[in-house]
Design an enzyme around this catalytic site. Sequence first.
Site, PDB file in Angstrom:
ATOM      1  N   VAL A  35     -11.500  -4.090  -6.913  1.00  0.00           N
ATOM      2  CA  VAL A  35     -12.135  -3.160  -6.289  1.00  0.00           C
ATOM      3  C   VAL A  35     -13.266  -3.011  -7.793  1.00  0.00           C
ATOM      4  CG1 VAL A  35     -12.919  -0.849  -5.465  1.00  0.00           C
ATOM      5  CG2 VAL A  35     -11.361  -1.721  -4.030  1.00  0.00           C
ATOM      6  N   HIS A  62      -0.357   2.713 -14.766  1.00  0.00           N
ATOM      7  CA  HIS A  62      -0.768   1.934 -13.937  1.00  0.00           C
ATOM      8  C   HIS A  62      -1.881   0.599 -15.130  1.00  0.00           C
ATOM      9  CE1 HIS A  62      -1.982  -0.892 -10.776  1.00  0.00           C
ATOM     10  NE2 HIS A  62      -2.540  -0.748 -11.281  1.00  0.00           N
ATOM     11  N   GLU A  66      -0.935  -6.850 -12.295  1.00  0.00           N
ATOM     12  CA  GLU A  66      -0.199  -5.544 -12.555  1.00  0.00           C
ATOM     13  C   GLU A  66       0.991  -5.125 -13.072  1.00  0.00           C
ATOM     14  OE1 GLU A  66      -2.681  -3.543  -9.053  1.00  0.00           O
ATOM     15  OE2 GLU A  66      -0.938  -3.241  -8.337  1.00  0.00           O
ATOM     16  N   ARG A  89      -7.092 -12.003  -5.221  1.00  0.00           N
ATOM     17  CA  ARG A  89      -8.909 -11.255  -4.728  1.00  0.00           C
ATOM     18  C   ARG A  89      -9.247 -10.960  -6.200  1.00  0.00           C
ATOM     19  NH1 ARG A  89      -5.307  -6.545  -3.600  1.00  0.00           N
ATOM     20  NH2 ARG A  89      -6.256  -5.102  -4.319  1.00  0.00           N
ATOM     21  N   ARG A 126     -14.279   5.662  -8.184  1.00  0.00           N
ATOM     22  CA  ARG A 126     -14.838   5.350  -6.692  1.00  0.00           C
ATOM     23  C   ARG A 126     -15.561   7.034  -5.934  1.00  0.00           C
ATOM     24  NH1 ARG A 126      -9.974   1.861  -4.325  1.00  0.00           N
ATOM     25  NH2 ARG A 126      -9.611   0.569  -7.267  1.00  0.00           N
ATOM     26  N   ASN A 165      -2.433  -9.278  -8.010  1.00  0.00           N
ATOM     27  CA  ASN A 165      -3.089  -8.630  -6.437  1.00  0.00           C
ATOM     28  C   ASN A 165      -4.195 -10.607  -6.592  1.00  0.00           C
ATOM     29  OD1 ASN A 165      -2.625  -7.397  -5.834  1.00  0.00           O
ATOM     30  ND2 ASN A 165      -3.814  -5.655  -6.879  1.00  0.00           N
ATOM     31  N   GLY A 181       0.926  -1.513  -0.113  1.00  0.00           N
ATOM     32  CA  GLY A 181       0.090   0.181  -0.086  1.00  0.00           C
ATOM     33  C   GLY A 181       1.136   0.885   0.332  1.00  0.00           C
ATOM     34  N   GLY A 182       2.042   1.219  -0.552  1.00  0.00           N
ATOM     35  CA  GLY A 182       2.851   2.132  -0.788  1.00  0.00           C
ATOM     36  C   GLY A 182       3.798   2.430   0.770  1.00  0.00           C
ATOM     37  N   GLU A 187      14.486  -1.180  -7.240  1.00  0.00           N
ATOM     38  CA  GLU A 187      14.124  -1.146  -8.201  1.00  0.00           C
ATOM     39  C   GLU A 187      14.588  -0.033  -9.064  1.00  0.00           C
ATOM     40  OE1 GLU A 187       9.921  -3.306  -8.660  1.00  0.00           O
ATOM     41  OE2 GLU A 187       9.629  -1.690  -9.132  1.00  0.00           O
TER      42      GLU A 187
END
Lengths: 77, 454
Positions: free
Chosen positions: B295, B208, B274, B292, B338, B290, B164-165, B200
Amino acid sequence: MAQILSPLPGTFYRSSSPDKPPYKADGDTVAAGDVIGLIEVMKSFHEVRAEVAGSNIRFLADNEEPVMAGAPLADLD
Amino acid sequence: MLKKLLVANRGEIAVRIIRAAKDLGIATVAVYSAADADALHVQLADESVNIGPPAAKKSYLSTEALLKAAADTRCDSVHPGYGFLAENADFSDAVKNAGLVFVGPSGDAIRLMGDKVSARVAAARAGVPVVPGSEGRVNGIESARAILEETGFPVMIKAAAGGGGRGIRIANSQAEFEQAFPQAEAEALAAFGDGGLYMEKVIGKARHIEVQVLADGTDAIHCYERECSLQRRRQKVWEEAPSCALSDALREELCASAIALAKAVHYSGAGTVEYLYDDEADRFYFIEMNTRIQVEHPVTEAITGIDLVAEMLRIAGGEKLRLKQSDIAVKGHAIEVRLCAEDPAKDFAPFPGKVDDLRIPGGPGVRFDSMLFSGYQVPPFYDSLLAKLIVHGDTREAAIDRLIRALGELQIGGLKTTKPLFVALAADPSVRAGEVHTRWLESWLTENAAALAN
């Protein structure tokens, strides 16, 4: 006597992270502007500051307790 | 086929999963914390179980409470949704060990993809391009210095256990690197109990782009890509499918690489691979997978006509993939925004209020996934996501026009929401032209703060 109220609804924390000591312990003296805890609202954290100076702080809300906006968090003499 | 499903989540995704299960004739059990007793997912499910107090740690994150709820209601399966325990390998194992079906991949697959270093190694082995950098964990500053020859500056130093960054540092020069590396090591150890790092190359302007896959443990198919370049604080706010930046040839290459990875790790269920896409070099690089449902899955559903959550449930029920790659075609363009309980005029401050006048947009090409209803009190304890507005049109132009129309119809009275942000973005010429990258929105927000404050 003064009371510190929660400015927001959310979860109340008494320290900045689980492994840190509480910002204030019961009985501490508090200066105006001191941070006394955090409120977590929707995953963002907001500091709760005392608006007035006082002594002998007594917490009314527990660590990790859900609180409503305006809920009393602590009493001050 | 599954018979009775425990939905181990809340909010709009719990509603989404209950809908998919009902469409397939699967009985549903909702779980709720004391703060969610009147939530929409509780109202829609066939049964519901109170699993504890408002704090997520004691309710939605409690494996014990969730497994007890599943046992008490005689469920045969558990869907974790996204967030909470969705990518917790131990939870997947615990569900399986309790004799239930976990709707998602095995604990081992989650573990492999959840660790950034092992995921990168798996991707490289499957022939998926990875960002130039360390081949795995970096052991000490000596070997880190050697890797700099490949990456150059700026270079990113990441905690292997971060997410999450969090746990990321960027060094622009050798001097900065010498200072940052030991700090990052100490920080990773303190924050995650794991000092593992990797390095990296920083890609200046990247998009993205991610590929949706469906797999049954043997076979895998892709449902094309989504572009999620509009991000604030590394959180996606606006997602599209397909990406307007890819050529057909590169799209095929990208999607084929996602399938190669899914097959290489014997993936099962819905997953997302991703990537960063570098416009200037016309190259893509793997970031993470990911494990899962995401969203932003509805934009893929809009362009392919596939119900991804229903497919997840079918696969979990033991079916082989029903769809062949040749069955999947892209039709038109879709955009999701969102809507969060945050005030864009006040630096996105959370706004957990009570919904009064609610008007939901409709008509052709419009979908609204949410947990809102008139009189709903948004609890302050969880994520701020309230709703997702998804629009579909024949072209990207038509989808943006439809988004403007739908936002005009939408009213969420009583709350401050991120709607004004999307009204402004939909009218922006760079967004219309598709000329964005992952850091575009942050600078746009700085320049347009005044407009959002009105």
